[in-house]
Design a protein around this motif. Structure first.
Motif, PDB file in Angstrom:
ATOM      1  N   THR A   1     136.035 101.484 109.447  1.00  0.00           N
ATOM      2  CA  THR A   1     137.070 102.111 108.634  1.00  0.00           C
ATOM      3  C   THR A   1     136.578 102.268 107.202  1.00  0.00           C
ATOM      4  O   THR A   1     136.850 103.279 106.543  1.00  0.00           O
ATOM      5  CB  THR A   1     138.363 101.274 108.668  1.00  0.00           C
ATOM      6  OG1 THR A   1     138.785 101.126 110.030  1.00  0.00           O
ATOM      7  CG2 THR A   1     139.471 101.950 107.874  1.00  0.00           C
ATOM      8  N   SER A   2     135.849 101.259 106.728  1.00  0.00           N
ATOM      9  CA  SER A   2     135.251 101.328 105.393  1.00  0.00           C
ATOM     10  C   SER A   2     134.031 100.429 105.363  1.00  0.00           C
ATOM     11  O   SER A   2     133.858  99.542 106.201  1.00  0.00           O
ATOM     12  CB  SER A   2     136.255 100.910 104.314  1.00  0.00           C
ATOM     13  OG  SER A   2     136.676  99.571 104.515  1.00  0.00           O
ATOM     14  N   GLY A   3     133.175 100.665 104.370  1.00  0.00           N
ATOM     15  CA  GLY A   3     131.960  99.862 104.237  1.00  0.00           C
ATOM     16  C   GLY A   3     130.734 100.604 104.747  1.00  0.00           C
ATOM     17  O   GLY A   3     130.819 101.742 105.224  1.00  0.00           O
ATOM     18  N   ARG A   4     129.577  99.946 104.644  1.00  0.00           N
ATOM     19  CA  ARG A   4     128.306 100.559 105.013  1.00  0.00           C
ATOM     20  C   ARG A   4     127.516  99.632 105.933  1.00  0.00           C
ATOM     21  O   ARG A   4     127.515  98.414 105.752  1.00  0.00           O
ATOM     22  CB  ARG A   4     127.456 100.841 103.767  1.00  0.00           C
ATOM     23  CG  ARG A   4     128.065 101.808 102.797  1.00  0.00           C
ATOM     24  CD  ARG A   4     127.269 101.909 101.514  1.00  0.00           C
ATOM     25  NE  ARG A   4     125.934 102.460 101.731  1.00  0.00           N
ATOM     26  CZ  ARG A   4     124.795 101.790 101.542  1.00  0.00           C
ATOM     27  NH1 ARG A   4     124.816 100.526 101.164  1.00  0.00           N
ATOM     28  NH2 ARG A   4     123.628 102.383 101.747  1.00  0.00           N
ATOM     29  N   ILE A   5     126.833 100.234 106.909  1.00  0.00           N
ATOM     30  CA  ILE A   5     125.904  99.499 107.778  1.00  0.00           C
ATOM     31  C   ILE A   5     124.569 100.229 107.728  1.00  0.00           C
ATOM     32  O   ILE A   5     124.510 101.440 107.957  1.00  0.00           O
ATOM     33  CB  ILE A   5     126.407  99.427 109.236  1.00  0.00           C
ATOM     34  CG1 ILE A   5     127.769  98.728 109.303  1.00  0.00           C
ATOM     35  CG2 ILE A   5     125.393  98.690 110.113  1.00  0.00           C
ATOM     36  CD1 ILE A   5     128.377  98.715 110.687  1.00  0.00           C
ATOM     37  N   THR A   6     123.505  99.504 107.435  1.00  0.00           N
ATOM     38  CA  THR A   6     122.173 100.106 107.404  1.00  0.00           C
ATOM     39  C   THR A   6     121.263  99.405 108.396  1.00  0.00           C
ATOM     40  O   THR A   6     121.391  98.205 108.637  1.00  0.00           O
ATOM     41  CB  THR A   6     121.546 100.033 105.999  1.00  0.00           C
ATOM     42  OG1 THR A   6     121.470  98.666 105.582  1.00  0.00           O
ATOM     43  CG2 THR A   6     122.371 100.809 104.984  1.00  0.00           C
ATOM     44  N   PHE A   7     120.363 100.177 108.983  1.00  0.00           N
ATOM     45  CA  PHE A   7     119.371  99.671 109.927  1.00  0.00           C
ATOM     46  C   PHE A   7     118.008 100.149 109.456  1.00  0.00           C
ATOM     47  O   PHE A   7     117.759 101.357 109.407  1.00  0.00           O
ATOM     48  CB  PHE A   7     119.662 100.183 111.344  1.00  0.00           C
ATOM     49  CG  PHE A   7     118.642  99.783 112.367  1.00  0.00           C
ATOM     50  CD1 PHE A   7     118.713  98.552 112.990  1.00  0.00           C
ATOM     51  CD2 PHE A   7     117.598 100.644 112.709  1.00  0.00           C
ATOM     52  CE1 PHE A   7     117.770  98.186 113.940  1.00  0.00           C
ATOM     53  CE2 PHE A   7     116.653 100.283 113.647  1.00  0.00           C
ATOM     54  CZ  PHE A   7     116.737  99.042 114.261  1.00  0.00           C
ATOM     55  N   LYS A   8     117.157  99.217 109.061  1.00  0.00           N
ATOM     56  CA  LYS A   8     115.835  99.549 108.520  1.00  0.00           C
ATOM     57  C   LYS A   8     115.942 100.595 107.409  1.00  0.00           C
ATOM     58  O   LYS A   8     115.150 101.537 107.320  1.00  0.00           O
ATOM     59  CB  LYS A   8     114.906 100.066 109.630  1.00  0.00           C
ATOM     60  CG  LYS A   8     114.529  99.024 110.670  1.00  0.00           C
ATOM     61  CD  LYS A   8     113.546  99.588 111.678  1.00  0.00           C
ATOM     62  CE  LYS A   8     113.083  98.532 112.655  1.00  0.00           C
ATOM     63  NZ  LYS A   8     112.101  99.069 113.645  1.00  0.00           N
ATOM     64  N   GLY A   9     116.952 100.429 106.573  1.00  0.00           N
ATOM     65  CA  GLY A   9     117.120 101.316 105.429  1.00  0.00           C
ATOM     66  C   GLY A   9     117.876 102.594 105.702  1.00  0.00           C
ATOM     67  O   GLY A   9     118.194 103.347 104.775  1.00  0.00           O
TER      68      GLY A   9
ATOM     69  N   GLU B   1     121.262 104.545 106.889  1.00  0.00           N
ATOM     70  CA  GLU B   1     122.689 104.247 106.938  1.00  0.00           C
ATOM     71  C   GLU B   1     123.310 104.766 108.236  1.00  0.00           C
ATOM     72  O   GLU B   1     123.431 105.978 108.457  1.00  0.00           O
ATOM     73  CB  GLU B   1     123.419 104.853 105.741  1.00  0.00           C
ATOM     74  CG  GLU B   1     124.865 104.396 105.667  1.00  0.00           C
ATOM     75  CD  GLU B   1     125.527 104.718 104.341  1.00  0.00           C
ATOM     76  OE1 GLU B   1     126.768 104.636 104.270  1.00  0.00           O
ATOM     77  OE2 GLU B   1     124.803 105.050 103.373  1.00  0.00           O
ATOM     78  N   LEU B   2     123.720 103.836 109.094  1.00  0.00           N
ATOM     79  CA  LEU B   2     124.301 104.210 110.382  1.00  0.00           C
ATOM     80  C   LEU B   2     125.675 104.827 110.219  1.00  0.00           C
ATOM     81  O   LEU B   2     126.093 105.656 111.041  1.00  0.00           O
ATOM     82  CB  LEU B   2     124.403 102.972 111.287  1.00  0.00           C
ATOM     83  CG  LEU B   2     123.107 102.259 111.631  1.00  0.00           C
ATOM     84  CD1 LEU B   2     123.386 101.128 112.616  1.00  0.00           C
ATOM     85  CD2 LEU B   2     122.085 103.224 112.220  1.00  0.00           C
ATOM     86  N   THR B   3     126.393 104.409 109.194  1.00  0.00           N
ATOM     87  CA  THR B   3     127.762 104.881 109.009  1.00  0.00           C
ATOM     88  C   THR B   3     127.812 106.348 108.582  1.00  0.00           C
ATOM     89  O   THR B   3     128.899 106.915 108.467  1.00  0.00           O
ATOM     90  CB  THR B   3     128.483 103.994 107.974  1.00  0.00           C
ATOM     91  OG1 THR B   3     127.574 103.619 106.924  1.00  0.00           O
ATOM     92  CG2 THR B   3     128.989 102.722 108.627  1.00  0.00           C
ATOM     93  N   GLU B   4     126.667 106.966 108.348  1.00  0.00           N
ATOM     94  CA  GLU B   4     126.632 108.390 108.019  1.00  0.00           C
ATOM     95  C   GLU B   4     126.206 109.253 109.207  1.00  0.00           C
ATOM     96  O   GLU B   4     126.205 110.476 109.119  1.00  0.00           O
ATOM     97  CB  GLU B   4     125.669 108.646 106.845  1.00  0.00           C
ATOM     98  CG  GLU B   4     126.168 108.110 105.508  1.00  0.00           C
ATOM     99  CD  GLU B   4     125.249 108.503 104.366  1.00  0.00           C
ATOM    100  OE1 GLU B   4     124.090 108.890 104.649  1.00  0.00           O
ATOM    101  OE2 GLU B   4     125.673 108.421 103.208  1.00  0.00           O
ATOM    102  N   LEU B   5     125.831 108.630 110.318  1.00  0.00           N
ATOM    103  CA  LEU B   5     125.316 109.385 111.459  1.00  0.00           C
ATOM    104  C   LEU B   5     126.446 110.029 112.252  1.00  0.00           C
ATOM    105  O   LEU B   5     127.555 109.495 112.362  1.00  0.00           O
ATOM    106  CB  LEU B   5     124.516 108.460 112.381  1.00  0.00           C
ATOM    107  CG  LEU B   5     123.272 107.795 111.793  1.00  0.00           C
ATOM    108  CD1 LEU B   5     122.577 106.952 112.849  1.00  0.00           C
ATOM    109  CD2 LEU B   5     122.309 108.822 111.205  1.00  0.00           C
ATOM    110  N   SER B   6     126.142 111.164 112.852  1.00  0.00           N
ATOM    111  CA  SER B   6     127.091 111.830 113.748  1.00  0.00           C
ATOM    112  C   SER B   6     127.108 111.101 115.089  1.00  0.00           C
ATOM    113  O   SER B   6     126.260 110.238 115.358  1.00  0.00           O
ATOM    114  CB  SER B   6     126.662 113.281 113.960  1.00  0.00           C
ATOM    115  OG  SER B   6     125.425 113.335 114.675  1.00  0.00           O
ATOM    116  N   GLY B   7     128.061 111.472 115.938  1.00  0.00           N
ATOM    117  CA  GLY B   7     128.136 110.857 117.262  1.00  0.00           C
ATOM    118  C   GLY B   7     126.864 111.060 118.055  1.00  0.00           C
ATOM    119  O   GLY B   7     126.369 110.146 118.718  1.00  0.00           O
TER     120      GLY B   7
END
Length: 232
Positions: free
Chosen positions: A58-66, A68-74
């Protein structure tokens, strides 16, 4: 490897809001064996789902090896899970019409750098069962097939949602021992969610949750071998 910054997850049903995760901040390093511990309803599964991209935040950021997963499309998240993640669940989710070898092959066919299936079968102690069907195996053996199928993808991270929940102590410890060996040998990051306090004894880091919040993070100075942990 994985960083969560102020991650929250709210489920809405009509006018009712349920805050499943509340401002989670967490870092998971490469090669760690992580145990997420808490009672039912504490947010363990929701946390696993958002870290792995199975659910959105709902809010916040998750990054994997730099990245940002929360910006990826389905579609991009599907590709991310295919290339980087493995999953092991309480239910074995094997295809009954396929042999042991063929079930594991499903995992290896999904990725670009699969591990050798026969080597995996030997590692999980099922070389002699490669041509058997799931209904010919015990529960513990079926879960070992599930583990091998997940590992065949050669993932960076394996997420395990109550992987021993349907097994007795003997079979559970066999599964945990396999995960521990693979974590050590391949430096694969392993994240296990459970309500079993004993499993926490084999972790590098224990994340305790309650009511959608991380209440404590414990770093184990010494870890126990899976076969030596207490049970229940």
């Amino acid at each position: 490897m994985i960083t969560l910054n102020n991650v929250s997850k709210i489920y809405r049903t009509g006018d009712i809001e349920t805050r499943a995760l509340k401002d989670i901040n967490l870092t998971i390093d490469r090669g760690e064996f992580i145990v997420i511990l808490g009672p039912s309803g504490s947010g363990k599964s929701t946390l696993l789902n958002v870290i792995s991209g199975l659910d959105s935040v709902t809010s916040g950021r998750i990054t994997f090896k730099g990245h940002e997963l929360t910006e990826l499309s389905g579609e991009e998240l599907v590709e991310f899970r295919r290339d980087h993640l493995g999953f092991i669940f309480q239910q074995y989710n094997l295809l009954q019409v396929l042999t042991v070898f063929e079930n594991i092959q499903l995992g290896s066919d999904l990725c670009r750098r699969p591990l050798d299936i026969d080597e995996l079968l030997e590692k999980v102690g099922l070389s002699n069962a490669r041509n058997k069907y799931p209904h010919q195996l015990s529960g513990g053996e079926q879960q070992r097939v599930s583990v091998a199928r997940s590992l065949a993808k050669n993932p960076d991270v394996i997420f395990c949602d109550e992987p021993t929940g349907a097994l007795d102590e003997k079979n559970s410890k066999q599964i945990l021992e396999i995960l521990q060996e693979l974590n050590t040998e391949y430096q694969t990051t392993v994240v296990v969610i459970t309500h079993n306090l004993g499993i926490a004894e084999m972790a590098d880091k224990v994340i305790k949750m309650n009511s959608g919040e991380i209440t404590e993070i414990i770093t184990n100075k010494t870890k126990k071998a899976a076969r030596d942990i207490s049970w229940g």
